[in-house]
Scaffold this active site. Structure first.
Site: not given
Ligand SMILES: [Zn+2]
Length: 233
Positions: A102-103, A106, A110
């Site tokens: 999940h991280e 991100h 980006h």
């Protein structure tokens, strides 16, 4: 400050948000607890899974760091680095791989200049200011006997906070969508483990929904207070 709000009219508007928030926390703790004890079939740690996803997206230079605390995992868009809590960094559980992916999701957002992420990032400074200022304004309003006038300013500030939490939802759900896409595509998670990963990510997302509901209801409380005061005047 919460006490001050509870003592006000329409205090009952805070109850659904509080209950949903408590439910979301319990749900997250029980789901995360369960799947952080269940090892994944590939034996891959959260750090390794994040590394694989980043590498496959060409983000070879992005560091995957370990950070203290429980569920403190996050992506730092300024440092352009992933931070995984010690447990998820080292563990080869279903939950660790899900959270790490999940991280990484991100980071992929980006890289892709995903619009909601950019809007959210741009809103961070004003939201940080609003988070502190709204209660200061209300307290000042009470002491100066100008609660009604200051309430209007607090409403504007609180709208900023609610808007930030609203834009957070697509960012969080999209990061989980990207996480699952990469975990499946790279074969880091077996077919039978997929529903478990989804449960962990859904439980985490629910806390953001609860935060939004809480803020919107509190905003509604302020608006009703402002209207109520106007009606009495
Ligand atoms: Zn996230």
């Amino acid at each position: 400050m919460t006490l001050g709000i509870i003592l006000m009219d329409y205090w009952w508007l805070a109850i659904p948000g509080l209950l949903l928030g408590m439910y979301a926390q319990i749900k997250l703790m029980s789901t995360y607890g369960k799947y952080s004890r269940l090892g994944n079939a590939s034996g891959m740690t959260g750090a390794q899974a994040a590394r694989e996803i980043l590498d496959s997206a060409g983000l070879h230079n992005m560091p995957v760091n370990e950070v203290g605390g429980r569920l403190t995992d996050h992506y730092d868009p300024i440092k352009k680095a992933l931070f995984l809590s010690s447990e998820n960094f080292h563990s080869s559980s279903i939950a660790a791989v899900g959270v790490a992916a999940h991280e990484a999701g991100h980071a992929l957002q980006h890289k892709a200049a995903y619009a909601p992420l950019n809007i959210r990032m741009a809103m961070v400074p004003i939201t940080n200011f609003a988070s502190i200022a709204w209660s200061v304004i209300l307290i000042a309003g009470i002491f100066l006997g100008m609660f009604q006038q200051f309430l209007g300013i607090a409403i504007i500030l609180f709208t900023v906070i609610a808007a930030f939490q609203l834009i957070t939802l697509p960012v969080e759900y999209d990061a989980s969508r990207r996480a699952k896409e990469q975990l499946w595509r790279l074969g880091l998670v077996r077919e039978q483990e997929r529903p478990h990963v989804s449960k962990v990510l859904n439980a985490a997302a629910l806390t953001y929904v609860a935060a939004l509901v809480t803020s919107v209801l509190q905003l509604l409380q302020f608006i009703m207070l402002a209207r109520g005061d106007r009606d009495r005047a």
